[in-house]
Design a protein around this motif. Structure first.
Motif, PDB file in Angstrom:
ATOM      1  N   ALA A 106       6.077 -18.583   3.956  1.00  0.00           N
ATOM      2  CA  ALA A 106       5.843 -17.828   2.725  1.00  0.00           C
ATOM      3  C   ALA A 106       6.907 -16.762   2.545  1.00  0.00           C
ATOM      4  O   ALA A 106       7.379 -16.180   3.519  1.00  0.00           O
ATOM      5  N   ARG A 107       7.274 -16.515   1.302  1.00  0.00           N
ATOM      6  CA  ARG A 107       8.215 -15.419   1.015  1.00  0.00           C
ATOM      7  C   ARG A 107       7.476 -14.088   1.033  1.00  0.00           C
ATOM      8  O   ARG A 107       7.999 -13.097   1.503  1.00  0.00           O
ATOM      9  N   ALA A 108       6.261 -14.073   0.494  1.00  0.00           N
ATOM     10  CA  ALA A 108       5.425 -12.855   0.551  1.00  0.00           C
ATOM     11  C   ALA A 108       4.066 -13.221   1.135  1.00  0.00           C
ATOM     12  O   ALA A 108       3.577 -14.348   0.940  1.00  0.00           O
ATOM     13  N   VAL A 109       3.484 -12.278   1.866  1.00  0.00           N
ATOM     14  CA  VAL A 109       2.192 -12.518   2.520  1.00  0.00           C
ATOM     15  C   VAL A 109       1.256 -11.347   2.213  1.00  0.00           C
ATOM     16  O   VAL A 109       1.670 -10.185   2.302  1.00  0.00           O
ATOM     17  N   ILE A 110       0.033 -11.664   1.841  1.00  0.00           N
ATOM     18  CA  ILE A 110      -1.004 -10.629   1.674  1.00  0.00           C
ATOM     19  C   ILE A 110      -2.110 -10.917   2.684  1.00  0.00           C
ATOM     20  O   ILE A 110      -2.730 -11.988   2.640  1.00  0.00           O
ATOM     21  N   ILE A 111      -2.309  -9.983   3.595  1.00  0.00           N
ATOM     22  CA  ILE A 111      -3.323 -10.187   4.637  1.00  0.00           C
ATOM     23  C   ILE A 111      -4.593  -9.447   4.226  1.00  0.00           C
ATOM     24  O   ILE A 111      -4.589  -8.226   4.046  1.00  0.00           O
ATOM     25  N   ALA A 112      -5.657 -10.208   4.044  1.00  0.00           N
ATOM     26  CA  ALA A 112      -6.933  -9.635   3.598  1.00  0.00           C
ATOM     27  C   ALA A 112      -8.040 -10.285   4.424  1.00  0.00           C
ATOM     28  O   ALA A 112      -8.930 -10.952   3.904  1.00  0.00           O
ATOM     29  N   THR A 113      -7.932 -10.079   5.741  1.00  0.00           N
ATOM     30  CA  THR A 113      -8.792 -10.806   6.676  1.00  0.00           C
ATOM     31  C   THR A 113     -10.122 -10.115   6.955  1.00  0.00           C
ATOM     32  O   THR A 113     -10.944 -10.634   7.720  1.00  0.00           O
TER      33      THR A 113
END
Ligand code: NAP
Length: 316
Positions: A106-113
């Motif tokens: 991925a170029r951008a990652v959003i972590i919402a775990t």
């Protein structure tokens, strides 16, 4: 084997934060890929009525709210896949996320775990967890305890909420807390302590869950913190509601965490991490507010940051 194609943005997690990030990035035509973990929809799916999410004056069922968010994200082109990320490598511009043998780029990652329920660790708790009487979710399991006595451990909003929910089914709900007042918000604490079916057990710590030999909960042994006296509450169901542990483990080696294990964003931002293009949102990065609406707000912030970052780095 060749590498998979590089996604614009990968969102890890499907709670309020992840799905809000999905709605925003999908509407920005970024074609987000959302990775679904062990609890699709996140913690709200295990709650009953949500009375404080703006826009729902009559309240809204937690599971339904998450269904709505998912439908909204899907409508704008979000793709969902099941993948439990167990490690990451953010050293190259194509960020690497691994789910077992599977590699996602991925170029951008959003972590919402999000965060997972904490357990007390007392004897019998683990052995009797699941269908044997120990649980962390009244909404999921409360109906199994019709006309039975149950106990809730904890003194926060979760414990008060679980105890109140359980009064719909149980004959009696012991609310076991290690202090003499609840830390829950006043409205929830008042509702819980004034309910005729709820019996607070103050100044008491859980010692053991009884019934291991029989394979079913038969009691909760508690110890009074001042007198040291131990008593056994005769219960069939035990609901543990003592807070949560942030799900940050797979990222701990590459992102900063605070002493509680929550993501620590860089100064001046709630969602930016020290790795450019990698953002955090929701309960995994918030030990203060931990509300559905604040998680959604962080998901929105992370999505807008990711969108801007991708626009600025489109030539790379
Ligand atoms: P919390 O506020 O952290 O409360 C955890 C409770 O468990 C505390 O009372 C704590 O005792 C007790 N505890 C912790 N470890 C324990 C142990 N090993 N043995 C016995 N007791 C233990 O957690 P929460 O209730 O899950 O709430 C988390 C956040 O979500 C809060 O900000 C809350 O307001 C919010 N929330 C809001 C709603 C709502 O608005 N409807 C519903 C649920 C949660 P001490 O008091 O001694 O620390």
């Amino acid at each position: 084997m060749s590498n998979p194609s590089v996604e614009n943005v990968v969102i890890v997690g499907t709670g309020c934060a992840g799905l809000t990030a999905a709605i925003y990035t999908a509407r920005a035509n970024l074609n987000p890929l959302v990775l679904e973990g062990p609890l699709p929809g996140g913690q709200l799916t295990t709650t009953s009525e949500v009375e404080n999410f703006p826009g729902f004056p009559a309240g809204v069922d937690g599971f339904q709210l998450m269904q709505n968010l998912r439908e909204q994200a899907t409508k704008f082109g979000t793709r969902f896949e099941q993948a439990l990320i167990d490690r990451v490598d953010f050293t190259s511009s194509s960020r690497k996320l691994y789910a077992g043998d599977r590699l996602i780029l991925a170029r951008a990652v959003i972590i919402a775990t999000g965060a997972s329920p904490r357990m007390t660790g007392i004897p019998g708790e683990k052995e009797l967890y699941g269908g044997k009487g120990v649980t962390t979710c009244a909404t999921c399991d409360g109906a199994f305890y019709r006309k039975m006595d149950v106990a809730v451990i904890g003194g926060g909003d979760s414990a008060a909420e679980e105890a109140l929910f359980l009064t719909r089914f149980a004959s009696k709900v012991y609310l076991v807390h290690r202090r003499d007042t609840l830390r829950a918000s006043k409205i929830m604490a008042d509702r819980a302590t004034s309910h005729p079916k709820i019996q607070p057990v103050w100044n008491s710590v859980p010692v053991a869950v009884e019934g291991v030999a029989q394979g079913a909960v038969s009691g909760l042994r508690v110890r009074h913190v001042q007198t040291g006296t131990e008593t056994v509450l005769p219960i069939k169901g035990l609901f543990v509601a003592i807070g949560h542990q942030p799900n940050t483990g797979p990222f701990a080696a590459v992102l900063d965490l605070d002493e509680g294990g929550y993501f620590k964003p860089i100064a001046g931002s709630q969602v930016k991490t020290k790795v450019p293009g990698v953002y955090v949102a929701g309960d995994c990065a918030d030990h203060v507010y931990r509300q559905a609406i604040t998680a959604a707000g962080m998901g929105c912030q992370a999505a807008i940051e990711a969108e801007r970052w991708l626009a600025e780095h489109s030539h790379e």
